[in-house]
Each structure stands twice: as C-alpha cells, then as structure tokens.
Design a protein around this motif. Structure first.
Motif, PDB file in Angstrom:
ATOM      1  N   ASP A 225       0.836  -1.206   0.000  1.00 50.07           N
ATOM      2  CA  ASP A 225       0.000   0.000   0.000  1.00 50.07           C
ATOM      3  C   ASP A 225       0.867   1.251   0.000  1.00 50.07           C
ATOM      4  OD1 ASP A 225      -2.136  -1.658   0.045  1.00 50.07           O
ATOM      5  OD2 ASP A 225      -2.795  -1.165   2.083  1.00 50.07           O
ATOM      6  N   ASP A 228       2.211   1.965  -3.445  1.00 45.75           N
ATOM      7  CA  ASP A 228       1.226   2.483  -4.406  1.00 45.75           C
ATOM      8  C   ASP A 228       0.557   3.770  -3.949  1.00 45.75           C
ATOM      9  OD1 ASP A 228       1.707   0.311  -6.040  1.00 45.75           O
ATOM     10  OD2 ASP A 228       0.090  -0.897  -5.156  1.00 45.75           O
ATOM     11  N   ILE A 229       1.085   4.406  -2.923  1.00 44.48           N
ATOM     12  CA  ILE A 229       0.355   5.510  -2.301  1.00 44.48           C
ATOM     13  C   ILE A 229       0.178   6.693  -3.245  1.00 44.48           C
ATOM     14  CG2 ILE A 229       2.308   6.817  -1.276  1.00 44.48           C
ATOM     15  CD1 ILE A 229       0.507   6.727   1.346  1.00 44.48           C
ATOM     16  N   ASN A 265      -5.540   6.379  -3.115  1.00 43.90           N
ATOM     17  CA  ASN A 265      -4.698   5.676  -2.151  1.00 43.90           C
ATOM     18  C   ASN A 265      -4.176   6.614  -1.069  1.00 43.90           C
ATOM     19  OD1 ASN A 265      -4.925   3.146  -3.428  1.00 43.90           O
ATOM     20  ND2 ASN A 265      -3.312   3.675  -4.886  1.00 43.90           N
ATOM     21  N   THR A 268      -7.076   7.565   1.280  1.00 41.82           N
ATOM     22  CA  THR A 268      -7.379   6.458   2.195  1.00 41.82           C
ATOM     23  C   THR A 268      -6.360   6.411   3.326  1.00 41.82           C
ATOM     24  OG1 THR A 268      -8.363   5.204   0.373  1.00 41.82           O
ATOM     25  CG2 THR A 268      -7.755   3.977   2.352  1.00 41.82           C
ATOM     26  N   TYR A 269      -5.115   6.552   2.981  1.00 44.31           N
ATOM     27  CA  TYR A 269      -4.042   6.522   3.984  1.00 44.31           C
ATOM     28  C   TYR A 269      -4.210   7.668   4.989  1.00 44.31           C
ATOM     29  CZ  TYR A 269       0.709   6.915   5.898  1.00 44.31           C
ATOM     30  OH  TYR A 269       1.795   7.005   6.742  1.00 44.31           O
TER      31      TYR A 269
END
Length: 900
Positions: A225, A228-229, A265, A268-269
């Motif tokens: 993750d 791919d952030i 991404n 979301t993080y």
C-alpha cells in the motif's frame, strides 16, 4: 549580478568605514562612505591613488600629514608555521609630508596620537587585529512586493521568494485528526512517503526501521500500500475533486464510465491515520529525530532535480501544503561546493551548519555590518516605480569555516539526536554521519581531513590579490569592493505561535536543510506537515561562504633626524641632499633596525653606523609589519520571512429569488441557489465583512495569498455546508449592521451522507406593513462566510385585508442614505383637518353698507362668535401608531391670504 529582478545588497564591514578604530585605513582614505540624497542614500568605497614601482606597492594618503604608505612585497614571508592556514608577513613604510610636518615630535604624535601644541591627534597607527568580510549579494523580492511591482511596472525576468499555501482537497476527518496531534512532526511528510517505495529511489533504502514504524502506522499499512500511495486507481465513482479530461477513461473515441482517481490511495491513507494509535517510542523518535531534516547533495539531486516527479505528485495529490520557491541566482562559482561533493561531505557539512548556527555546539560569532540596499520602490499616489537605496545596520550569525572543519574532525558525535538524513541509509558516508558510532565512523575523519586540506590549498589562491597592488588591494578587498562569495546551503525554519491566556510563545517546529547543488536552478520545497488554520512563520536563510581577510599592523618603528648630507647644485651652491635618519622603537626610544629595505644605510660611509641609520630625501619615515591571512566564514543571510495561516477560500456567490406564500400565513419565501465560481482568469471579489470574525479572516486571507487586489482566483475547496440568514427590521447603513442579526442557519448536509445541497428554500413568517432587510450567504466546511446576496428589502402589505408583498434590492450605494436629502414625504389622505365653520364665516358687524366697498374692506373680518381666532397661529398634531408606537408630529399653521 544576474539578469533576474532582485534587490542588490552590499554588506559593508563596519571596520571599513571612515572613523572606525582602524586608524591607518582612515588616514589612507580607503573606506566606505554613506551619503544621504533626495532619492535615498548612496554608498561608495573611496579608493586612493596607487603609486610605487618594482616590488614596492603603495597608496597616497588622504591626511595632509601623510604622503604615502608602501609595502615591499619582496619581504613577504610566512608569518607562522604553526598556523594551518596560509599566513604572511610583509614590511611596510609610512612616509610623512614634510610640507606640513615641522618636527620629529609632531611626526610621532601624528602616528601614535596625543597633543601637539594646541592640536589633538587621534593617531594614524594602531596594532589592533582586524577581519573584514564585506560582500555583495542578491536578495529576492517578497512575493507581495513582486505582485505590487507587477501592478504598476511589469519587470523583466523576476525571481521573488514565494512562500505560499495551496489547498487542494477537503478531508475533514484527516484535518480533525492532525489538529489534535501534539506537533506537526507527526503529520505525514510527502518526501518520506515518496521514499518508502525503494523502487522510486533507484532501489535504495531511504527510510530506516524506526521511521518506517511511523510511516506504516505501526506496521498496520502493508508495504504494498505504501508503494502504491501515489498511484492512481480505476473506478466508476466520481473522484471528490474537480476532474479534468486526464481523469476520464476513454474507449476509442467514446468516454467510458471509468475514472482515474489519482489520489484515492493517499486519501485512504490520510483518512485512516486516526485508526491507529502510535506507540510512545515511535512518537518520541519522530518528535526528536525529524526536528531537523537534511537533504544532502545526493538527496537534492534525486528529489529536486528538474527530472524528479515528486513535485507533480505533491502538487496534484496532497490535500494541502506550504510551498517555498525561488530562483537561485546564477553565475556563482562552485569551487567549494565541488570540493565538498568530491569527498562525500555534504551531509556532514549540513550537520555542522546545524550545530553551529542553531548554537548547539561550536563557536558561533556575530558580525556587525552595514547594509546598502538598492531596490525598486512603489509610489502609490503617483502609481510609479522608482529606484531607491537605503542603509541599515545588520548583525549576521557567522562561523569560521576552518574552525567548523576542525570541530568536525574532533567531534564525531553530536550533543543532540535531533536530525534525519534523507538518502540511502546504506551509503557508508551518509551512515557514518547519521550514526557516528557505527563501523564507518572513520569515514568522517577521512572525508573531513580531505576537505580541510583541499580548502586550505584553495585558500592560497585568495592571496595573489595582495601581490597586485600592495596595501591598496588588501584594504580595498578587505573593505568589500571585490570578495569571493558562494552560496553553500539553504534552510527553511518553520515556527508556530502558541497562546496561553495573554501570553504568546513562538517556538521552532522544524528546520529543513538543503545543500545547494551546482545543477540546482530553482529552490522548491513542499511542506505537507502543517495544520489547517494554525499560524506559522517561515524564515528562509542562505548560508554564504565569504572569503575575507584577517590582518593587523604591528612592530611600528619611527625615524628621528640625526643629521643631513649636502650636494652641489648646478650653480655650484651647496644645498641639502638627504636627511640622516635613525629608526627607533617609540616605546623604548632604542635604535631599531629598519624593516622595509636594507638599502640607504650609512654603514658604507660610517663604521659606527648600523642598519638603523639611513639617508633619505623624506625626513619623516616609519616602518611596520603587516600580518595577514585569508579567512573564510560562513554567513547566515536572511532571504525572507512570512507569517500566515493556511486558509480555505470563501464560498461562491448565490442567487436569491423571493416570493410570498399565497395564503393567510403571512409567510415570505426565498429560493436560494449556490452558483458556480465566476472565473479562474478574472477572479471574484472577496466578500465584505459582516462580523468581526469575518474582518479578521479577510485580513489573514489577503496576507496568506499575498493579495494586492480583492480578486480571488481560487474557489473554496471545502463544500457549502450551511446557509446563513441575516435579518434586520431597520434599514442598514453598512453590512456590519448585520453582525448581531443572524436570523437562521440552514444545514445543507444530505442525511447520512457526506454530500451537500446546492439550493434550498427558506420560509419566514412576518408581520404585515413592516419592512424587513434580509441578507444571505453560504458558509463552507470551515465555517467561512462566502459572497453575500444583495440586501433584500421585503414587506408584506395589508391594505384593508388584501395582503401583497413587495421586494427591493439594495446595493452598496443604497446603504449610505442621507436622512436630510428628503425632508418631507407625501402620504395618502387619511387625515382631513378643517377649521370650525364659525372660524371661516365673514364678520360684517362693523361695515357701513351705505359706503363704497373699497372704503369698507378693512372693516371686514373673518369668524363670527369666536373668542380666540385661529388665523396666524400654529398647532401641533401628534400621530401615534397602535402597532409600533412610533410617533409623527404635524405642525399646522392657518393663514389668511388676500387675493387681488
């Protein structure tokens, strides 16, 4: 000087000014002078006339008692072999002007100071030690200065220092979480996130295990993750930001139902940060270690080169950040930076800068200088730009470079563990600096020695200027006419203000250090570790290497006359040829060997003579030794500062359509619609302030965005969440009249969703025959009030049971209503006042009807059976409203008029 539009600064060492404690410089006329003129101030360095030949170089003096001062470069030797830097000693000679000097006593008094007859002399020689580091430098205009200049005078190529704030995406959950963090260092850093993906860093590991705990939220975020952030995802859901054609997927020529969500991404993080509680050890490590973040030569090349993609990632993906940007003035020589890079010393160099200039270790000194600043000034009244100049005092923080390197050699470890080095942690040189206790620590010693030796060798190249024109060149170079400068590094200091009651404490949050790579053309840093609405101050510094000079004059010996020699002139007359002189120590009176030359001695003619006795045409001489060494200092030069708050823009304009409910409920309605943002090219004006909070916000918003007009070119990022309804029952004279008149608030959030309505209807039950004044505006997710509607004057009129509404728009020009413009007003004939009939009947009781009418006219009266006639009298009638209790007074006067 570069071709960019910058302020030109000359930093003049105070030792190089007329009247300084350096007496010989003043007597020789080699000093700076500041002159006040109508257009400002000007500074110029007064040179003197060079003279001399062969190995002798000198300068003619300014004092009437001083003829000239010379150096004999043939006497140049190393002054001390115990000093590691190049250092030299040269013999000099001072010659007095016999036209004005009448005796040896006056000559001695002129040189050493004291009283001679009725005159007092300050002295022209002292043996104090001086160091001068005057230099020229280009300073950027602030961004608001740049914009103000552009309003009047579009300049050529410009390079302002921009410290701006960008707000791209509203993430209320993320904002709420970071607002409660203990400090900004616990907010994700965009460059750290970039470095978590080793494939982005050419397969190198940039994040150590302890910092990775922070980035992975205690290992709850998988490495995949994090990798791919910054990568987009394909989705059928519309992204929450304003999309462009690049975000839409196509199938051939047709648009598909898929979108490219570029920061899903990352969103979301950031939104999930509140799901994990960091351990105490992680919080402590991040809070301490990221106090100072270093970007050495390799890191700057990787992250800030023109080929790097990190800039686009941050600009396009992060919700908000502070952006610091300026063009690096071209043309500076890269000599010392190349030496540091050659021996892999840039990370260690940054660390020493931190320890010295944050006053953690080392011997920092203050250098007092005078600044002569030339810049363009705006005349607001004339709407013109003029060249101007000012002088001011400034105190620089400075450190001797050789002392810094020696300190580095002797101190491998730091007294504080408060730094993180961006770069490959497996690089032995970087590892040796970041962790001086590891097995690679010998590299610190090795690289420091190699840099130190190379710089000492390079310092020898600073010396030949002394050979060119003797003391003239030394004092002119030491005065700042021409000095070597090189910008080695930059620092951004982030500070924040914390309030406790009436006390406000200003503290440093973080420092970001950058090595000035030779290939770096534009300085640019994106700081994502900020909180919305917090007040920050950003200070930007350049660390400038300046090659100056240390020198002193010492070992003064003076001549006294002990005789003369004669010669025969063309007429056969015996005339004075030369003076027999003896050098002596003015402190002891003992004869002393001359230093300037071994010629002209009396030894050949007198067996009792020594090298202290000479013959010369000038009767007044003095010898001395000049000791000097090139010296290199690092100066901390402030480039600019800005204090501001990160703020969202105000909401858009709105359209309000009023109406009346067609029933007996006495209800007015207002259909309120949120409009699109006007134009990113022409902008929209800022709204006027209604409340004191509005006024404060508008002031801070103008400052944050360096506004020179009220045009806003960015729309609000947070959505419209409320409609604020203001109502007055009296006509306002300004928008501030609505400050305490908030009548209602409409929540626009759709139930159980994070979406908001763009239009709503507001109903208000009112009294009849009463004017009301309405004002509407949207507010956004940060409770910022937006553009306002026009003031709506509304009235529901009850005309004998028939009720109808009237609406009128009031604009700015309608608010300043002068109550004396309309002293009277007509109204319907609801009142009819007439005199009693007896007051108007003709009274003929005194008329003689047998006489002519002309003769009897004055005997005709008005009013019969009236004790108190009303004619010529004024009566006041007061009307009182039963509904509002308002009162109106009518003054009625009854007059008799006579018609011809």
């Amino acid at each position: 000087m570069s071709d960019t539009f910058t302020k030109q600064a000359q930093f003049m060492d105070n030792n190089a000014f007329s009247g300084s404690t350096e007496k010989l410089r003043t007597a020789m006329g080699l000093y700076w002078t500041v002159i006040s003129e109508s257009a400002g101030e000007s500074a110029w360095f007064q040179s003197a006339s060079a003279m001399g030949e062969g190995g002798t170089r000198g300068v003619q003096g300014q004092s009437i008692y001083l003829d000239n001062v010379q150096l004999n470069i043939d006497t140049k030797v190393t002054a001390s072999s115990e000093i590691i830097v190049p250092n030299y000693k040269i013999a000099g000679r001072i010659k007095g002007d016999a036209t004005y000097i009448e005796s040896d006593s006056l000559w001695k008094t002129f040189l050493l100071g004291g009283n001679y007859g009725t005159e007092t002399f300050k002295g022209a020689f002292n043996n104090g030690q001086y160091d001068t580091y005057g230099f020229s430098y280009e300073l950027p205009y602030s961004y608001i200065e740049h914009r103000q200049l552009n309003e009047i005078f579009p300049p050529p190529a410009t390079s302002p220092l921009k410290i701006t704030y960008n707000y791209n995406l509203y993430l209320p959950r993320y904002e709420a979480h970071i607002a409660n963090l203990a400090n900004e260092k616990l907010i994700p850093n965009a460059y750290f996130l970039r470095a978590t993906n080793v494939s982005n860093m050419n397969g190198e590991t940039w994040i150590n295990t302890s910092l990775m705990k922070f980035m992975s939220l205690e290992d709850t975020v998988p490495q995949s993750d994090l990798d791919d952030i910054y990568s987009p995802i394909q989705t059928s859901l519309l992204p929450p930001y304003k999309i462009t054609s690049d975000d839409v997927q196509f199938q051939g020529q047709n648009m598909s139902d898929q979108f490219s969500d570029k920061n899903y991404n990352l969103r979301t993080y950031l939104n999930d940060l509140d799901r994990t509680t960091l351990s105490g050890s992680t919080v402590a490590y991040v809070g301490s270690t990221t106090q100072n973040i270093f970007f050495d030569a390799a890191a700057c090349n990787e992250l800030f080169a023109t080929t790097s993609t990190i800039k686009g990632d941050i600009e396009n993906l992060f919700p908000f950040y502070v952006h610091t940007n300026f063009v690096i003035p071209p043309g500076e020589p890269p000599t010392f930076r190349n030496l540091i890079k050659e021996f892999n010393y840039s990370s260690k160099f940054l660390k020493i800068l931190k320890e010295y200039f944050l006053e953690q270790d080392g011997a920092l000194s203050n250098q007092n200088m005078t600044t002569y600043l030339q810049f363009k000034k705006i005349d607001e009244e004339k709407r013109a730009v003029s060249e101007t100049a000012t002088t001011s005092n400034i105190t620089f923080k400075s450190a001797n470079l050789i002392d810094m390197l020696t300190y580095s050699y002797n101190n491998l470890s730091s007294s504080k563990d408060d730094s993180y080095f961006m770069g490959n942690i497996e690089d032995p040189y970087l590892n040796a600096v970041a962790d001086p206790n590891n097995t690679s620590r010998f590299l610190n010693t090795q690289s420091t020695l190699m840099v130190l030796n190379s710089i000492i060798e390079e310092m020898k190249n600073i010396d030949p200027v002394i050979d060119a024109n003797g003391l003239t060149d030394l004092l002119e170079a030491a005065g700042g006419a021409a000095t070597y400068t090189e910008t080695m590094a930059y620092r951004i200091e982030k500070r924040t203000a914390a309030s406790t009651g009436d006390n406000v404490t200003d503290s440093v949050v973080q420092n970001f250090w950058f090595f000035n790579n030779v290939d770096l053309q534009t300085f640019e840093y994106f700081d994502t570790q900020v909180k919305y609405g917090e007040e920050y101050t950003y200070n930007v510094y350049a660390y400038v290497l300046v090659a100056g000079m240390k020198y002193k004059t010492d070992n003064l010996i003076i001549t006294r006359q002990i005789g003369t020699t004669t010669t025969t002139d063309s007429n056969g007359q015996e005339v004075l040829d030369k003076h027999c002189l003896e050098f002596y120590n003015p402190k002891t009176g003992e004869a002393t060997e001359q230093m300037f030359t071994k010629d002209n001695t009396l030894i050949a003619d007198n067996q009792f003579a020594t090298t202290a006795q000479i013959t010369d045409k000038n009767p007044y001489l003095a010898d001395f030794n000049l000791y000097y060494e090139p010296s290199i200092k690092i100066f901390e030069v402030p480039l600019g500062t800005k204090a501001f708050r990160p703020l969202d823009s105000p909401p858009n304009s709105l359209d309000v359509i009023p109406f009346q409910k067609l029933d007996n409920s006495q209800t007015l309605g207002f259909n309120i619609k949120y409009e699109e943002f006007g134009s990113s090219q022409n902008g929209e004006d800022l709204p006027p302030a209604i409340t004191p909070e509005d006024a404060l916000y508008l002031s801070e918003y103008r400052n944050t965005h360096d506004m020179v007009t009220d045009s806003v070119f960015t729309e609000t990022i947070s959505p419209q969440t409320q409609i604020q309804v203001y109502r007055l029952s009296e006509r306002p004279t300004s928008y501030l009249d609505f400050a305490n008149a908030l009548h209602g608030t409409i929540d626009l959030q759709i139930e159980n969703k994070n979406y908001y309505l763009t239009d709503e209807i507001f109903y208000d039950k009112v009294q009849t025959n009463q004017k009301y004044y309405y004002l509407f505006r949207f507010s956004n997710g940060h409770r910022i009030g937006g553009r306002i509607s026009t003031i709506l004057q509304a009235e529901l009129i009850d005309d004998g049971g028939y009720k109808y509404s009237t609406f009128k728009d009031l604009f700015d020009e309608d608010l300043d209503l002068d109550i004396f413009i309309q002293p009277s007003k007509t109204f319907k004939k609801l009142i009819h006042v007439v005199p009693n009939m007896n007051q108007t009947l003709l009274n003929t009781s005194t008329i003689e009807f047998n006489d002519s009418a002309v003769n009897q006219l004055e005997n005709l009266g008005v009013g019969t059976d009236v004790d108190d006639p009303l004619w010529g009298k004024t009566f006041k009638i007061r009307l009182t409203s039963k509904k509002t209790s308002k009162k109106a007074d009518l003054n009625l006067t009854f007059n008799l008029t006579e018609e011809p």
